[in-house]
Design a protein around this motif. Structure first.
Motif, PDB file in Angstrom:
ATOM      1  N   ALA A 176       0.828  -1.204   0.000  1.00 14.26           N
ATOM      2  CA  ALA A 176       0.000   0.000   0.000  1.00 14.26           C
ATOM      3  C   ALA A 176       0.862   1.252   0.000  1.00 14.26           C
ATOM      4  CB  ALA A 176      -0.933  -0.008   1.206  1.00 14.26           C
ATOM      5  N   GLY A 177       1.961   1.237   0.763  1.00 14.71           N
ATOM      6  CA  GLY A 177       2.841   2.393   0.833  1.00 14.71           C
ATOM      7  C   GLY A 177       3.502   2.696  -0.500  1.00 14.71           C
ATOM      8  N   LEU A 178       3.955   1.663  -1.191  1.00 12.19           N
ATOM      9  CA  LEU A 178       4.594   1.869  -2.494  1.00 12.19           C
ATOM     10  C   LEU A 178       3.600   2.421  -3.512  1.00 12.19           C
ATOM     11  CD1 LEU A 178       6.833  -1.332  -2.769  1.00 12.19           C
ATOM     12  CD2 LEU A 178       7.586   1.026  -2.395  1.00 12.19           C
ATOM     13  N   ALA A 179       2.392   1.859  -3.539  1.00  4.08           N
ATOM     14  CA  ALA A 179       1.379   2.349  -4.473  1.00  4.08           C
ATOM     15  C   ALA A 179       0.976   3.779  -4.143  1.00  4.08           C
ATOM     16  CB  ALA A 179       0.158   1.432  -4.435  1.00  4.08           C
ATOM     17  N   LEU A 180       0.865   4.076  -2.856  1.00  4.23           N
ATOM     18  CA  LEU A 180       0.513   5.428  -2.436  1.00  4.23           C
ATOM     19  C   LEU A 180       1.610   6.416  -2.840  1.00  4.23           C
ATOM     20  CD1 LEU A 180      -1.367   7.298  -0.825  1.00  4.23           C
ATOM     21  CD2 LEU A 180      -0.097   6.680   1.232  1.00  4.23           C
ATOM     22  N   TRP A 181       2.856   6.047  -2.642  1.00 11.02           N
ATOM     23  CA  TRP A 181       3.975   6.913  -3.004  1.00 11.02           C
ATOM     24  C   TRP A 181       4.008   7.159  -4.516  1.00 11.02           C
ATOM     25  CZ3 TRP A 181       7.518   9.777  -0.430  1.00 11.02           C
ATOM     26  CH2 TRP A 181       8.619  10.225  -1.162  1.00 11.02           C
ATOM     27  N   GLN A 182       3.767   6.101  -5.293  1.00  9.53           N
ATOM     28  CA  GLN A 182       3.798   6.221  -6.744  1.00  9.53           C
ATOM     29  C   GLN A 182       2.625   7.049  -7.253  1.00  9.53           C
ATOM     30  OE1 GLN A 182       6.241   5.101  -8.669  1.00  9.53           O
ATOM     31  NE2 GLN A 182       5.304   5.824 -10.571  1.00  9.53           N
ATOM     32  N   GLY A 183       1.458   6.848  -6.647  1.00  3.48           N
ATOM     33  CA  GLY A 183       0.277   7.581  -7.083  1.00  3.48           C
ATOM     34  C   GLY A 183      -0.152   7.154  -8.475  1.00  3.48           C
ATOM     35  N   GLY A 184      -0.958   7.978  -9.129  1.00  4.91           N
ATOM     36  CA  GLY A 184      -1.345   7.719 -10.512  1.00  4.91           C
ATOM     37  C   GLY A 184      -1.990   6.362 -10.708  1.00  4.91           C
ATOM     38  N   PHE A 185      -1.547   5.678 -11.766  1.00  3.78           N
ATOM     39  CA  PHE A 185      -2.163   4.405 -12.138  1.00  3.78           C
ATOM     40  C   PHE A 185      -1.919   3.332 -11.082  1.00  3.78           C
ATOM     41  CE2 PHE A 185      -2.095   0.254 -14.229  1.00  3.78           C
ATOM     42  CZ  PHE A 185      -3.372   0.242 -14.786  1.00  3.78           C
ATOM     43  N   ALA A 186      -0.744   3.336 -10.446  1.00  4.74           N
ATOM     44  CA  ALA A 186      -0.433   2.300  -9.453  1.00  4.74           C
ATOM     45  C   ALA A 186      -1.415   2.356  -8.289  1.00  4.74           C
ATOM     46  CB  ALA A 186       0.999   2.466  -8.956  1.00  4.74           C
ATOM     47  N   PHE A 187      -1.678   3.551  -7.785  1.00 11.29           N
ATOM     48  CA  PHE A 187      -2.598   3.686  -6.659  1.00 11.29           C
ATOM     49  C   PHE A 187      -4.021   3.379  -7.096  1.00 11.29           C
ATOM     50  CE2 PHE A 187      -4.919   6.386  -3.450  1.00 11.29           C
ATOM     51  CZ  PHE A 187      -4.610   5.586  -2.366  1.00 11.29           C
ATOM     52  N   TRP A 188      -4.395   3.829  -8.289  1.00 13.59           N
ATOM     53  CA  TRP A 188      -5.739   3.538  -8.815  1.00 13.59           C
ATOM     54  C   TRP A 188      -5.933   2.028  -8.960  1.00 13.59           C
ATOM     55  CZ3 TRP A 188      -7.040   0.919 -13.289  1.00 13.59           C
ATOM     56  CH2 TRP A 188      -8.396   0.931 -13.631  1.00 13.59           C
ATOM     57  N   ALA A 189      -4.938   1.327  -9.504  1.00 11.98           N
ATOM     58  CA  ALA A 189      -5.063  -0.114  -9.732  1.00 11.98           C
ATOM     59  C   ALA A 189      -5.220  -0.867  -8.415  1.00 11.98           C
ATOM     60  CB  ALA A 189      -3.846  -0.634 -10.499  1.00 11.98           C
ATOM     61  N   LEU A 190      -4.428  -0.484  -7.407  1.00 11.43           N
ATOM     62  CA  LEU A 190      -4.532  -1.151  -6.112  1.00 11.43           C
ATOM     63  C   LEU A 190      -5.895  -0.883  -5.474  1.00 11.43           C
ATOM     64  CD1 LEU A 190      -3.113  -2.798  -3.873  1.00 11.43           C
ATOM     65  CD2 LEU A 190      -2.367  -0.616  -2.889  1.00 11.43           C
ATOM     66  N   ALA A 191      -6.334   0.374  -5.520  1.00 17.36           N
ATOM     67  CA  ALA A 191      -7.630   0.721  -4.933  1.00 17.36           C
ATOM     68  C   ALA A 191      -8.774   0.026  -5.666  1.00 17.36           C
ATOM     69  CB  ALA A 191      -7.819   2.242  -4.966  1.00 17.36           C
ATOM     70  N   THR A 192      -8.694  -0.028  -6.983  1.00 17.87           N
ATOM     71  CA  THR A 192      -9.746  -0.670  -7.771  1.00 17.87           C
ATOM     72  C   THR A 192      -9.797  -2.172  -7.511  1.00 17.87           C
ATOM     73  OG1 THR A 192      -9.634   0.998  -9.519  1.00 17.87           O
ATOM     74  CG2 THR A 192     -10.547  -1.142 -10.115  1.00 17.87           C
ATOM     75  N   GLY A 193      -8.630  -2.808  -7.502  1.00 14.32           N
ATOM     76  CA  GLY A 193      -8.596  -4.244  -7.216  1.00 14.32           C
ATOM     77  C   GLY A 193      -9.147  -4.558  -5.838  1.00 14.32           C
ATOM     78  N   GLY A 194      -8.762  -3.754  -4.853  1.00 16.30           N
ATOM     79  CA  GLY A 194      -9.278  -3.953  -3.500  1.00 16.30           C
ATOM     80  C   GLY A 194     -10.779  -3.757  -3.429  1.00 16.30           C
ATOM     81  N   ALA A 195     -11.293  -2.761  -4.157  1.00 16.47           N
ATOM     82  CA  ALA A 195     -12.730  -2.490  -4.138  1.00 16.47           C
ATOM     83  C   ALA A 195     -13.526  -3.660  -4.721  1.00 16.47           C
ATOM     84  CB  ALA A 195     -13.030  -1.215  -4.920  1.00 16.47           C
ATOM     85  N   LEU A 196     -13.044  -4.235  -5.806  1.00 16.78           N
ATOM     86  CA  LEU A 196     -13.747  -5.356  -6.426  1.00 16.78           C
ATOM     87  C   LEU A 196     -13.751  -6.582  -5.517  1.00 16.78           C
ATOM     88  CD1 LEU A 196     -12.466  -5.001 -10.104  1.00 16.78           C
ATOM     89  CD2 LEU A 196     -14.720  -4.396  -9.203  1.00 16.78           C
ATOM     90  N   ILE A 197     -12.631  -6.825  -4.854  1.00 16.63           N
ATOM     91  CA  ILE A 197     -12.572  -7.948  -3.918  1.00 16.63           C
ATOM     92  C   ILE A 197     -13.526  -7.715  -2.750  1.00 16.63           C
ATOM     93  CG2 ILE A 197     -11.100  -9.187  -2.286  1.00 16.63           C
ATOM     94  CD1 ILE A 197      -8.753  -8.579  -4.198  1.00 16.63           C
ATOM     95  N   MET A 198     -13.532  -6.495  -2.218  1.00 19.53           N
ATOM     96  CA  MET A 198     -14.412  -6.182  -1.089  1.00 19.53           C
ATOM     97  C   MET A 198     -15.880  -6.313  -1.473  1.00 19.53           C
ATOM     98  SD  MET A 198     -12.743  -3.108   1.155  1.00 19.53           S
ATOM     99  CE  MET A 198     -12.614  -1.941  -0.184  1.00 19.53           C
TER     100      MET A 198
END
Length: 266
Positions: free
Chosen positions: A23-45
């Protein structure tokens, strides 16, 4: 502690540390990396949420597809006209998809699940997209205050104990744990204010957001008791499902974004 208990705790610590790093790496990178992690987590949830409602696979997949539409609209790779506010348009689409799911499946709870899962994702994406380093700080604050709440609640609950808040829903949650969680969030807010430049209003609001995080925890516990299961899923060894780990963020992140908007942080 038994050997099995020690092994389970070790697994829990390792998996938890890996999740924080990812989560920290994706947050630091921002952009597509953070969007992809958030989107994947949302679909699983959302899939786990549907499971707790005992929704069939067909309707569960339909709801996940519906959630993909508003999340796809706000994807960083989309080249939108400068006049189009993707955040506002995406939020409107999220509400529309929720209404569509309710209409098609005749299941208001499943439609509500789209909002329940989608709103915090939109909130975190919006916070991360604030200009410059502000976005990174705000998104980190919104996420880490939940971690601080959980840590403070765990140690205060274990060391102090005392009366339970709602034993019929969550037998391990105590008033002392709630106080410890609020204190943990307050200390985090103070540290971010003094060492990272977080606005004082947000730092002072951190304990109240900690209470909202605990509300999310209780709500998910109620859903699991209603469904007769211990965890929302089995994705994360030692932790259960994604919803088990992010239940506090689900309820606190939207209010964190509203607070940021209300005080006018650029």
């Amino acid at each position: 502690m038994s050997a099995n208990g020690a092994s389970e705790l070790q697994t829990r610590i390792v998996v938890g540390a890996l999740l924080i790093v990812m989560a920290g790496l994706a947050l630091w990178q921002g952009g597509f990396a953070f969007w992809a992690l958030a989107t994947g987590g949302a679909l699983i949830m959302l899939s786990e949420f549907g499971g707790l409602l005992n929704v069939g696979d067909k309707h569960r997949r339909l709801a996940m597809f519906a959630l993909c539409i508003p999340l796809g609209i706000v994807a960083p790779l989309i080249a939108a006209p400068p006049s189009l506010d993707l955040g506002f348009f995406g939020f409107g689409t999220l509400v529309g998809m929720a209404v569509a799911i309710i209409t098609v499946t005749r299941n208001p709870a499943l439609g509500g699940g789209l909002l329940y899962v989608g709103l915090p994702v939109f909130a975190l994406l919006w916070l991360r997209e604030r200009p410059g380093e502000t976005g990174l700080l705000l998104a980190f604050w919104a996420m880490s205050l939940v971690w601080a709440t959980d840590i403070g609640a765990y140690f205060a609950g274990r060391s102090i104990g005392g009366p339970k808040i709602a034993p019929a829903i969550s037998p391990n949650k105590t008033w002392a744990g709630l106080g410890g969680g609020m204190l943990g969030a307050l200390l985090l807010g103070w540290a971010l204010q003094h060492y990272a430049g977080l606005r004082s209003e947000l730092a002072l609001a951190s304990p109240f957001l900690a209470v909202l995080a605990q509300v999310g925890d209780f709500f998910e516990s109620w859903l699991k008791r209603r469904a007769g299961v211990k965890d929302s899923g089995t994705l994360l060894p030692g932790h259960g499902g994604a919803l088990d780990r992010l239940d506090g963020l689900v309820t606190s992140a939207p209010f964190a974004a509203l607070l940021v908007a209300a005080i006018g942080v650029p």
